[in-house]
Design an enzyme around this catalytic site. Structure first.
Site, PDB file in Angstrom:
ATOM      1  CD  GLU A  33      -2.261  -1.291   2.859  1.00 38.42           C
ATOM      2  OE1 GLU A  33      -2.318  -0.303   3.617  1.00 38.42           O
ATOM      3  OE2 GLU A  33      -2.522  -2.449   3.227  1.00 38.42           O
ATOM      4  CG  ASP A  91       3.543  12.553   5.293  1.00 34.64           C
ATOM      5  OD1 ASP A  91       3.430  12.155   6.462  1.00 34.64           O
ATOM      6  OD2 ASP A  91       4.450  13.302   4.908  1.00 34.64           O
ATOM      7  CE1 TYR A 133      -3.292   2.488   8.351  1.00 34.66           C
ATOM      8  CE2 TYR A 133      -3.466   4.389   6.900  1.00 34.66           C
ATOM      9  CZ  TYR A 133      -3.122   3.845   8.112  1.00 34.66           C
ATOM     10  OH  TYR A 133      -2.618   4.647   9.078  1.00 34.66           O
ATOM     11  CE  LYS A 190       9.078   6.855   6.715  1.00 40.20           C
ATOM     12  NZ  LYS A 190       9.149   8.000   7.510  1.00 40.20           N
ATOM     13  CB  CYS A 206      12.101  48.771   3.031  1.00 36.27           C
ATOM     14  SG  CYS A 206      10.845  48.282   1.848  1.00 36.27           S
ATOM     15  CB  CYS A 240       9.976  52.529   0.861  1.00 34.51           C
ATOM     16  SG  CYS A 240       9.996  51.832   2.506  1.00 34.51           S
ATOM     17  CB  CYS A 281       9.018  47.608   5.295  1.00 35.17           C
ATOM     18  SG  CYS A 281       8.851  49.352   4.850  1.00 35.17           S
ATOM     19  CB  CYS A 292       6.378  50.715   2.042  1.00 35.37           C
ATOM     20  SG  CYS A 292       7.393  49.409   1.367  1.00 35.37           S
TER      21      CYS A 292
HETATM   22  P1  AMP Z   1       5.631   5.984  11.566  1.00 35.97           P
HETATM   23  O1  AMP Z   1       4.800   7.099  12.155  1.00 35.97           O
HETATM   24  O2  AMP Z   1       6.700   6.430  10.645  1.00 35.97           O
HETATM   25  O3  AMP Z   1       6.021   4.955  12.572  1.00 35.97           O
HETATM   26  O4  AMP Z   1       4.638   5.225  10.574  1.00 35.97           O
HETATM   27  C1  AMP Z   1       3.473   4.634  11.036  1.00 35.97           C
HETATM   28  C2  AMP Z   1       2.320   5.418  10.547  1.00 35.97           C
HETATM   29  O5  AMP Z   1       2.217   5.367   9.132  1.00 35.97           O
HETATM   30  C3  AMP Z   1       1.031   4.845  11.005  1.00 35.97           C
HETATM   31  O6  AMP Z   1       0.702   5.281  12.294  1.00 35.97           O
HETATM   32  C4  AMP Z   1       0.057   5.379  10.000  1.00 35.97           C
HETATM   33  O7  AMP Z   1      -0.459   6.590  10.478  1.00 35.97           O
HETATM   34  C5  AMP Z   1       0.893   5.718   8.786  1.00 35.97           C
HETATM   35  N1  AMP Z   1       0.442   5.052   7.559  1.00 35.97           N
HETATM   36  C6  AMP Z   1       0.227   5.683   6.396  1.00 35.97           C
HETATM   37  N2  AMP Z   1      -0.182   4.847   5.437  1.00 35.97           N
HETATM   38  C7  AMP Z   1      -0.258   3.627   5.996  1.00 35.97           C
HETATM   39  C8  AMP Z   1      -0.641   2.338   5.522  1.00 35.97           C
HETATM   40  N3  AMP Z   1      -1.020   2.147   4.249  1.00 35.97           N
HETATM   41  N4  AMP Z   1      -0.604   1.305   6.385  1.00 35.97           N
HETATM   42  C9  AMP Z   1      -0.210   1.491   7.660  1.00 35.97           C
HETATM   43  N5  AMP Z   1       0.161   2.676   8.184  1.00 35.97           N
HETATM   44  C10 AMP Z   1       0.140   3.746   7.365  1.00 35.97           C
HETATM   45 ZN    ZN Z   2       9.220  49.617   2.575  1.00 32.94          ZN
END
Ligand code: AMP
Ligand code: ZN
Length: 664
Positions: free
Chosen positions: A110, A114, A221, A308, A402, A405, A420, A426
């Site tokens: 998967e 983020d 997920y 990563k 600045c 000005c 400024c 300005c």
């Molecule tokens: P870390 O915070 O780096 O330890 O990563 C773990 C976190 O990755 C989990 O707590 C999830 O919030 C996040 N995460 C994002 N996508 C996934 C996924 N597909 N499966 C599991 N965890 C995920």
């Molecule tokens: Zn200025």
């Protein structure tokens, strides 16, 4: 159909449309039709509080206020993930797994989204609780806020188990993030740095109506619980989809590590095409039985591994550092780079944020620098290639004056940015303020654009927004690219702006931190600019959602004689600086047909104001509770006998906030 059936039918229809729109991204009715149905449901629910449902689609708009987020334990711990950075790391992991379990091992791949992790509890198909990750053992209860996220189902469909938790990530897609930032910049506020922090910050806002306005999404997920009808991770993704959850399609069942690596390599390139941020791949042993055999370390499951992605990085030459002056006078240093390709786009500039950042990294003109596109949208400089540095160069001297000005810059204690202080003289500040004043969400002046504003200022025809109202056609026509017709239109547009209501004028004034929403709140509360002007900092902070920072900014705006003079001039030209009598008289019908009883002491409005609000909005106020009463608005110290009476008659008891929400 009786009322209850009507309500149920509408709720089901709206749920389905929400699902089509936000989960499948495939709406089957127009936004207008949707809004009509929603309104119809809202009205029915208001008139029939006895059919209240904590998971009604009408709750998507929020309104519940959470003062303190309660810390609650997770039924199942939320673990971290181990990280890997190379093919070799993954191969080592596979070897460890094969030693520990019998049989063939398959993997689910998967993407690693983020955002802010969240755990949702569903009981009998209804969303019961939403808890942030916290320390993994316990997190904050953010249910009211999470309910406003449209792609999270409040009611499941299909053959879902009676009780389970589902985990996922709350994300802020790039597009919505950019839009939020554009609005902040317009309000003179610092843009948010990255979508992830903004998403997790959003979950902790006190007013769920504010959360509802943010374009958050939730990708799920992982399902956890007892006796679940699931044997593999891949199957659980499929099941979650069937129950109505948004589960990204970018998932793959891999028969072996080579297939895992194919997925990794594909997404390392293509992730930039996704609408939200990802920072890697999560590989999970597919078979849940095998997962159980593998178990956990102190921090993370042995059956899962995050891979990563490397943040993309390039090096290039920094040609020059220039400085921009914003509408509020804030100075932003900008790195002008030798153009270079990074993550699919050509990068020419990067923000250097402020003087401290330049000093910390010791960045100099002529340096070769490393540029990275990580979580942040704007590429950032992460360091200098010192091997390439010209030995004769010296540290960057930050500007003291600045660039526009020449005024000596100031830097307030505790602030990273230089300013400024020449607000009145300005040019970019003057131009920026007028541009903000005329913008669409402010005075919306037709026939006048940002470039023309700059032209007017640079030709000395205007010095502030009040001057706009004195412009004459003959002054405008001689300007570049101006003709009789365009001059006429401009004057007409300026004239028409005198009809713009007070709340938007207040936003247009460009008081720092007073964005659209804050302006509305202040206008509604104070009603006239003079009342607002006379409000002290303490008074201001008692207004709903007005914090110290905003209060200070408002007070300091009105402390300036120049500002007062400009406001007096706007007044004399006929610009709306108070809520019009018409608007005050133009009362709403929102509460029509409803009878209210007011009881107790209130914090935001007085009892009399509350009664007036009820009447202004078409409701009736009665002094005693009877079977004709629709709502009791209860403040602190509501009499116990009233309470019993209301309860025995089945009259809805609502709080001051509920009431204010009803009419807002
Ligand atoms: P870390 O915070 O780096 O330890 O990563 C773990 C976190 O990755 C989990 O707590 C999830 O919030 C996040 N995460 C994002 N996508 C996934 C996924 N597909 N499966 C599991 N965890 C995920
Ligand atoms: Zn200025």
């Amino acid at each position: 159909m009786n009322i209850e059936q009507q309500i149920t039918t509408l709720r089901n229809e709206l749920r389905e449309h929400n699902y089509n729109y936000y989960v499948l991204d495939n709406p089957t009715i127009s936004d207008f039709e949707f809004d009509q149905k929603l309104k119809q449901l809202q009205e029915l629910e208001k008139a029939h509080p006895e059919f209240y449902d904590a998971n009604s689609p009408t709750l998507r708009v929020g309104g519940e206020i959470t003062k303190n987020f309660e810390t609650v334990p997770h039924t199942y711990r939320m673990y971290s993930l181990d990280n890997s950075y190379s093919k070799e790391d993954l191969e080592d992991w596979e070897k460890r797994i094969e030693k520990a379990v019998d049989g063939k091992v398959e993997f689910t791949c998967e993407l690693k989204y983020d955002g802010a992790s969240i755990s949702l509890t569903y009981e009998n198909g209804k969303l019961k609780k939403a808890i942030t990750r916290g320390d993994g053992f316990q997190g904050d209860d953010v249910t009211a806020n999470v309910k406003t996220i449209r792609s999270i189902p409040l009611q499941l469909k299909g053959d879902y188990p009676p009780l389970f938790d589902i985990r996922g990530e709350i994300v802020l897609p790039f597009e919505g993030f950019a839009k939020m930032n554009a609005e902040r910049v317009e309000a003179g506020e610092e843009p948010y740095r990255n979508p992830r922090n903004t998403a997790s910050g959003s979950l902790k806002l006190q007013d769920s109506a504010e959360v509802a306005k943010r374009p958050l999404d939730c990708l799920l997920y992982s399902i956890v619980g007892e006796k679940l009808p699931i044997k593999t991770q891949f199957e659980s993704l499929e099941k979650a989809r069937q129950w109505g959850f948004k589960v990204p399609e970018a998932a793959k069942l891999a028969k072996n590590l080579d297939e895992v690596l194919e997925f990794v390599n594909y997404w390392d390139v293509h992730r930039h095409e996704l609408p939200y941020e990802t920072d890697g791949v999560v590989v999970k042993v597919n078979n849940l039985q095998q997962q159980e055999e593998l178990g956990y370390t102190a921090k993370s499951p042995r059956w899962a591994m995050a891979y990563k992605f490397k943040a993309e990085q390039v090096s290039t030459v920094l040609n020059q550092i220039t400085y921009q002056v914003g509408r509020t006078g804030a100075i932003t240093p900008v790195a002008n780079l030798e153009p270079v390709e990074l993550a699919g786009t050509i990068v020419k500039r990067a923000s250097l944020h402020n003087a401290d950042q330049i000093a910390k990294l010791d960045i100099r003109e002529g340096d070769t620098v490393f540029v990275e596109k990580g979580g942040e949208i704007i590429p950032k400089i992460i360091g200098v290639d010192f091997t390439q540095r010209d030995p004769s160069s010296g540290p960057t001297e930050y500007i003291t004056e600045c660039p526009e000005c020449g005024t000596t810059l100031v830097r307030n204690d505790g602030e990273a940015q230089h300013y400024c202080p020449n607000t009145e003289g300005c040019p970019p500040q003057i131009i920026g303020r007028v541009q903000h004043f005329i913008s669409r969400k402010a005075m919306d002046i037709e026939g006048l654009g940002g470039e023309t504003v700059a032209l007017l200022v640079n030709n000395g025809l205007i010095n502030n927004y009040a001057d706009l109202y004195l412009l004459k056609e003959e002054q405008i026509i001689p300007l570049e690219r101006m003709a009789q017709k365009s001059a006429e239109n401009m004057i007409k547009g300026i004239e028409a702006s005198k009809e713009i209501p007070f709340e938007r004028v207040l936003f247009a004034l460009g008081i720092r931190y007073v964005g659209e929403t804050v302006a509305k709140k202040l206008a509604k509360h104070y009603k006239t600019i003079d009342a607002l002007r006379n409000a002290s900092e303490e008074e201001l902070t008692t207004v709903d959602e007005i914090g110290e920072r905003i209060a200070q900014s408002v007070v300091s705006f009105f402390a300036s004689e120049e500002n007062i003079a400009i406001i007096e001039r706007l007044k004399s030209y006929g610009v709306q600086l108070e809520i019009s009598a018409e608007k005050l008289a133009n009362q709403t019908d929102t509460l029509k047909g409803n009878t209210f009883v007011v009881s107790g002491v209130f914090t935001k409005v007085s009892r009399d104001e509350l009664k007036k609000l009820i009447e202004d909005n078409g409701g009736k106020v009665s002094s005693s509770i009877s079977s004709k009463t629709n709502y009791v608005v209860a403040g602190d110290n509501m009499g116990p006998s009233k309470k019993t009476k209301a309860e025995s008659l089945g009259v809805a008891i609502i709080s001051e906030d509920d009431f204010l929400q009803m009419i807002s």
